[in-house]
Design an enzyme around this catalytic site. Structure first.
Site, PDB file in Angstrom:
ATOM      1  N   ALA A 147      81.295  66.100  54.125  1.00 23.02           N
ATOM      2  CA  ALA A 147      82.444  65.583  54.867  1.00 23.02           C
ATOM      3  C   ALA A 147      83.705  66.373  54.554  1.00 23.02           C
ATOM      4  CB  ALA A 147      82.647  64.105  54.519  1.00 23.02           C
ATOM      5  N   LYS A 198      65.952  64.193  50.181  1.00 22.69           N
ATOM      6  CA  LYS A 198      66.667  65.301  49.530  1.00 22.69           C
ATOM      7  C   LYS A 198      67.655  64.794  48.493  1.00 22.69           C
ATOM      8  CE  LYS A 198      70.477  64.495  52.085  1.00 22.69           C
ATOM      9  NZ  LYS A 198      71.855  64.244  51.638  1.00 22.69           N
ATOM     10  N   ASP A 251      69.452  70.635  54.516  1.00 21.76           N
ATOM     11  CA  ASP A 251      70.134  69.533  53.840  1.00 21.76           C
ATOM     12  C   ASP A 251      69.866  69.557  52.344  1.00 21.76           C
ATOM     13  OD1 ASP A 251      71.814  67.382  53.812  1.00 21.76           O
ATOM     14  OD2 ASP A 251      70.504  66.032  54.907  1.00 21.76           O
ATOM     15  N   VAL A 286      78.770  55.244  47.018  1.00 20.75           N
ATOM     16  CA  VAL A 286      77.346  54.939  46.890  1.00 20.75           C
ATOM     17  C   VAL A 286      76.554  56.217  46.624  1.00 20.75           C
ATOM     18  CG1 VAL A 286      75.306  54.060  48.085  1.00 20.75           C
ATOM     19  CG2 VAL A 286      77.523  52.921  48.379  1.00 20.75           C
ATOM     20  N   GLU A 288      73.168  57.303  47.128  1.00 22.58           N
ATOM     21  CA  GLU A 288      71.977  56.852  47.840  1.00 22.58           C
ATOM     22  C   GLU A 288      70.685  57.262  47.140  1.00 22.58           C
ATOM     23  OE1 GLU A 288      71.604  54.845  50.276  1.00 22.58           O
ATOM     24  OE2 GLU A 288      73.246  54.980  51.724  1.00 22.58           O
TER      25      GLU A 288
END
Length: 343
Positions: A147, A198, A251, A286, A288
């Site tokens: 981001a 990933k 990714d 978070v 993940e």
């Protein structure tokens, strides 16, 4: 769906770093963007100051983006809805959305994980909770993207995947511009699996860096990690070629090598000797990969898929195994054939 994507009204559900960056892309493409979250102070900040300091402190959010305090207001008369909430919140938000939506928008999600307990992919959860009459279809938006870099217009390429190719093309047109390029794919299983798994390997890569191992170790865990991701993905019905694409190896590279990655940072701190509770408390976002590790381990066991790296990271995260010992145990396993693809 129209061949050219004229101005659309889009609701972005989830004002974290990724949701905010994607909202910016949409706004800069001329779309009417409404962003929703459950932190009212954050919504007020976006509307008043056009900033989101906790997640992207240096970003000036386009003035045209409207933050909504009501989910019903956010999704009113929208053409598309973009879910960018943590995996654990997907089902709850989707259920609430299903109760308030009054039309039939395209559903897009850009979250990455597997639901705890059920081990379901996010698109499966959305399909369960959003009635067919309240959606046109579901599209997955995923690929190598930080981001922080999208926010400053760094060149980025990701994938829009859907069982309905016309919807994937719609999302492609919705987001694509001179710094944000979208490719389409019909392998939803592969794209979602690569996106979720990933994060596990990124934790391991960060842990190796925390132990001061170098590029050899980085290449080892990412390459063998990709083999594990592919094995589980194919067992779930994915196209193996997806894993050498943007949502697979792409990714994995961006998440497993960068300080922008919260999963890599978490692993790095674990490698430096910090406890998991301390790491998660101080992260502020978070991670993940922690919950995904548990889901992937359970899923791999149920499908009979060998995932030694995932199992090792699980032992570190959930059984308190010391990172250096875990690494040594992984390296001293019995030798195997590299191209073995036993499912």
């Amino acid at each position: 769906m129209e061949e050219t994507c004229v101005k659309q009204k889009v609701a972005v559900l989830g004002p974290g770093s990724w949701g905010t960056a994607l909202a910016q892309v949409l706004a800069e493409n001329g779309h009417d963007v409404h962003i929703w979250g459950d932190n009212q102070a954050q919504m007020d900040e976006i509307n008043t100051y056009h900033t989101n300091r906790h997640y992207l402190p240096d970003l000036k959010i386009p003035d045209s983006i409207v933050a909504e305090k009501s989910l019903a207001d956010a999704v009113k008369d929208v053409d598309a809805v973009l879910f960018v909430v943590p995996t654990k919140a997907i089902r709850v938000v989707a259920r609430e959305f299903n109760q308030v939506v009054k039309n039939q928008p395209v559903i897009i999600h850009a979250s990455k994980g597997l639901e705890q307990g059920s081990h379901k992919r996010i698109s499966e959860v959305l399909a369960e909770e959003i009635a067919p009459e309240n959606r046109q279809g579901i599209v997955v938006l995923s690929g190598p993207s930080h981001a922080e870099e999208v926010a400053v217009h760094d060149i980025t390429t990701i994938t829009a995947a859907s069982d309905e190719e016309n919807l994937a093309k719609y999302v492609q047109k919705l987001f694509m511009n001179d710094y944000f390029r979208i490719y389409t794919n019909t392998d939803v299983v592969g794209v979602e699996t690569g996106a979720a798994l990933k994060n596990i390997i990124a934790i391991g890569a960060g842990a190796l860096a925390g132990l001061n191992y170098g590029d050899n170790a980085k290449a080892a865990i990412m390459t063998r990690g990709l083999a594990e991701i592919s094995r589980l993905g194919v067992a779930m019905g994915a196209n193996p070629l997806t894993f050498i694409g943007l949502s697979g190896v792409g990714d994995l590279i961006v998440t497993g090598t960068s300080v922008h990655s919260r999963n890599w940072r978490a692993g790095n701190l674990l490698g430096k000797g910090h406890k998991l509770d301390e790491v998660l408390e101080n992260m502020g976002m978070v991670v993940e990969g922690v919950s995904t590790t548990k889901a992937a381990k359970e899923l791999s066991e149920s499908l009979g898929v060998d995932m030694p790296i995932t199992e090792t990271i699980y032992d570190v995260l959930y059984n308190g195994k010391e990172v250096r010992q875990a690494c040594n145990d992984l390296m001293t396993r019995e030798g195997t054939f590299e191209n073995e693809f036993t499912l």
